[in-house]
Scaffold this active site. Sequence first.
Site, PDB file in Angstrom:
ATOM      1  CG  HIS A  89      -1.636  -0.880   1.624  1.00 20.28           C
ATOM      2  ND1 HIS A  89      -1.359  -2.193   2.154  1.00 20.28           N
ATOM      3  CD2 HIS A  89      -3.048  -1.339   1.324  1.00 20.28           C
ATOM      4  CE1 HIS A  89      -2.630  -2.961   2.272  1.00 20.28           C
ATOM      5  NE2 HIS A  89      -3.538  -2.433   1.858  1.00 20.28           N
TER       6      HIS A  89
ATOM      7  CG  ASP B  79       1.762  -1.198   3.505  1.00 18.63           C
ATOM      8  OD1 ASP B  79       0.953  -0.966   4.453  1.00 18.63           O
ATOM      9  OD2 ASP B  79       1.438  -2.012   2.619  1.00 18.63           O
TER      10      ASP B  79
ATOM     11  CG  MET C  91      -1.326  -5.722  -6.426  1.00 25.38           C
ATOM     12  SD  MET C  91      -1.389  -5.446  -4.677  1.00 25.38           S
ATOM     13  CE  MET C  91      -2.415  -6.853  -4.021  1.00 25.38           C
TER      14      MET C  91
ATOM     15  CD  GLU D 109      -8.405  -7.768  -1.591  1.00 26.08           C
ATOM     16  OE1 GLU D 109      -7.495  -6.988  -1.898  1.00 26.08           O
ATOM     17  OE2 GLU D 109      -8.308  -8.503  -0.288  1.00 26.08           O
TER      18      GLU D 109
ATOM     19  CE  LYS E 190     -12.346  -8.418   5.450  1.00 26.04           C
ATOM     20  NZ  LYS E 190     -11.276  -7.966   6.110  1.00 26.04           N
TER      21      LYS E 190
ATOM     22  CD  GLU F  16      -8.143 -11.730   1.804  1.00 28.35           C
ATOM     23  OE1 GLU F  16      -7.524 -11.071   0.920  1.00 28.35           O
ATOM     24  OE2 GLU F  16      -8.048 -12.060   3.033  1.00 28.35           O
TER      25      GLU F  16
ATOM     26  CG  HIS G  24     -11.748 -11.070   1.518  1.00 23.91           C
ATOM     27  ND1 HIS G  24     -11.534 -10.194   0.893  1.00 23.91           N
ATOM     28  CD2 HIS G  24     -11.240 -11.053   2.869  1.00 23.91           C
ATOM     29  CE1 HIS G  24     -10.464  -9.462   1.767  1.00 23.91           C
ATOM     30  NE2 HIS G  24     -10.175  -9.977   2.814  1.00 23.91           N
TER      31      HIS G  24
ATOM     32  CG  ASP H 286      -5.245 -10.706  -1.927  1.00 23.48           C
ATOM     33  OD1 ASP H 286      -4.200 -10.947  -2.810  1.00 23.48           O
ATOM     34  OD2 ASP H 286      -5.649  -9.958  -1.103  1.00 23.48           O
TER      35      ASP H 286
ATOM     36  CG  ASP I 207     -10.039 -10.556   7.830  1.00 24.07           C
ATOM     37  OD1 ASP I 207      -9.543 -11.818   7.134  1.00 24.07           O
ATOM     38  OD2 ASP I 207      -9.581  -9.483   7.422  1.00 24.07           O
TER      39      ASP I 207
ATOM     40  CG  ASP J 183      -5.816 -11.913   7.167  1.00 26.87           C
ATOM     41  OD1 ASP J 183      -6.707 -12.161   6.195  1.00 26.87           O
ATOM     42  OD2 ASP J 183      -5.889 -10.495   7.395  1.00 26.87           O
TER      43      ASP J 183
ATOM     44  CG  ASP K 270      -3.848 -10.011   1.781  1.00 27.16           C
ATOM     45  OD1 ASP K 270      -3.068  -9.403   3.008  1.00 27.16           O
ATOM     46  OD2 ASP K 270      -5.188  -9.423   1.669  1.00 27.16           O
TER      47      ASP K 270
HETATM   48  C1  GCO Z   1      -8.221  -7.230   4.390  1.00 27.80           C
HETATM   49  C2  GCO Z   1      -7.709  -7.172   3.045  1.00 27.80           C
HETATM   50  C3  GCO Z   1      -6.518  -6.175   2.581  1.00 27.80           C
HETATM   51  C4  GCO Z   1      -6.083  -6.118   1.309  1.00 27.80           C
HETATM   52  C5  GCO Z   1      -5.190  -5.245   0.969  1.00 27.80           C
HETATM   53  C6  GCO Z   1      -4.932  -4.792  -0.276  1.00 27.80           C
HETATM   54  O1  GCO Z   1      -9.013  -8.037   4.578  1.00 27.80           O
HETATM   55  O2  GCO Z   1      -7.508  -6.733   5.244  1.00 27.80           O
HETATM   56  O3  GCO Z   1      -7.786  -8.408   2.435  1.00 27.80           O
HETATM   57  O4  GCO Z   1      -5.369  -7.168   3.262  1.00 27.80           O
HETATM   58  O5  GCO Z   1      -5.807  -7.144   0.360  1.00 27.80           O
HETATM   59  O6  GCO Z   1      -5.500  -4.128   1.851  1.00 27.80           O
HETATM   60  O7  GCO Z   1      -5.845  -3.846  -1.143  1.00 27.80           O
HETATM   61 MN    MN Z   2      -6.593  -9.045   0.661  1.00 25.80          MN
HETATM   62 MN    MN Z   3      -8.500  -9.867   3.828  1.00 26.44          MN
END
Ligand code: GCO
Ligand code: MN
Ligand code: MN
Length: 388
Positions: free
Chosen positions: A55, A58, A89, A182, A184, A218, A221, A246, A256, A258, A288
């Site tokens: 990002h 970041d 990306m 993307e 969610k 993702e 998600h 992702d 979430d 991850d 991700d």
């Molecule tokens: C989340 C998202 C993020 C995005 C990232 C890139 O659930 O926080 O998946 O990780 O992928 O912000 O746009």
């Molecule tokens: Mn993501």
């Molecule tokens: Mn995510």
Amino acid sequence: MTTYQPKPEHKFTFGLWTVGNRGRDPFGAEVRGTKTPAELVYLLGEVGAYGVNFHDNDLIPIDATPAEAETIKNSFRKALKDTGLVVPMATTNLFFDPIFKDGAFTSNDPKVRAYAMQKTMNAIDLGAEFGAKIYDFWGGREGVETDSSKNPVDAIKRNREAMNFFCEYVLDKKYDMKIVLEAKPNEPRADIYNATTGHMLAFIATLDHPEMVGVNPELAHETMAGLNFMHNVAQAWEAGKLFHIDLNDQYPGRYDQDLRFGSRDIKAAFYLVKFLEDVGYDGSRHFDAHAYRTEDFEGVKDFARGCMRTYLMLKEKASQFNKDSEIQALLAEINAVDPMFASVTGKYSAEKAKALKAMNFDRVKIASRGLKYERLDQLTIDLILGDR
Ligand code: GCO
Ligand code: MN
Ligand code: MN
């Protein structure tokens, strides 16, 4: 360990925000220290990743001076050169700063919408500077807690206007870049617009430059929404829209998580990897996800290596599945073609319709055939668990 060594051709990527994740959650503070973007690139180089995504913030803090930004970019560039990592990306942080508390492009405040557009153009420039060919839009704050506050049709229109604007911007600047959306369903907002990859596919068809825009599904998600991730990926692929993916893991019906790829639903991960490899998906395999909050930076490396290792093990299992004579014999039986029906189905004609209507079907006999899916599924389990 050596057999499943990641190589550049596998296109394994991580975000600065993934390996740099410090383990903060809504109930607890950070458990790991801060590493600079350059340090994170060296860490990714050490574990064998191919690329690093970021990002805007970041890499460059939101309040950095131009001189500070230059210094950071120079050390990041050096780290990329030293390690051979690439930046496939890039994306914009449109969720962290308080200004985005009611969304970015869908905020009710025109000042916020305009700021989000300006921030994104600058971030696209930054991505292009480092060679990113994919630009991701994850609208984490593009939603509501209360539907009294916003009309969802306005939100769709605002999102569309923004995406059309950025497509033109990329064309105007002659960047070699595609956009990915993307989805969610929720978190951080109570409900997020365009909640699934399917919604995004329908939305893309309404844009001015649909050919420039694809999806970034993702795993976590779609699983949060209780959906079959591989099916959604397959639909995106079939529509020619799978530009990025992702990968992580997730228990359904929860916040979430991850989790490390393949650490929760190994069978779903197997079907996903098999799908991606069978169709020859050649984009990034972006993890991700982040390490458990129990880990130090050695644990972060274990996490990153684990994501790639599991992917490669499942890739090998997928090719074993494709070569397994018993499994393939069952599949051949299931998919047997009957020429008698080929002539009356497929593309419509009045003759085919007439012939089909005149046919006699022994409904009971057809329905009485066992399909052997139990055997097939157990063979798949045997294979995944290493007994084939
Ligand atoms: C989340 C998202 C993020 C995005 C990232 C890139 O659930 O926080 O998946 O990780 O992928 O912000 O746009
Ligand atoms: Mn993501
Ligand atoms: Mn995510």
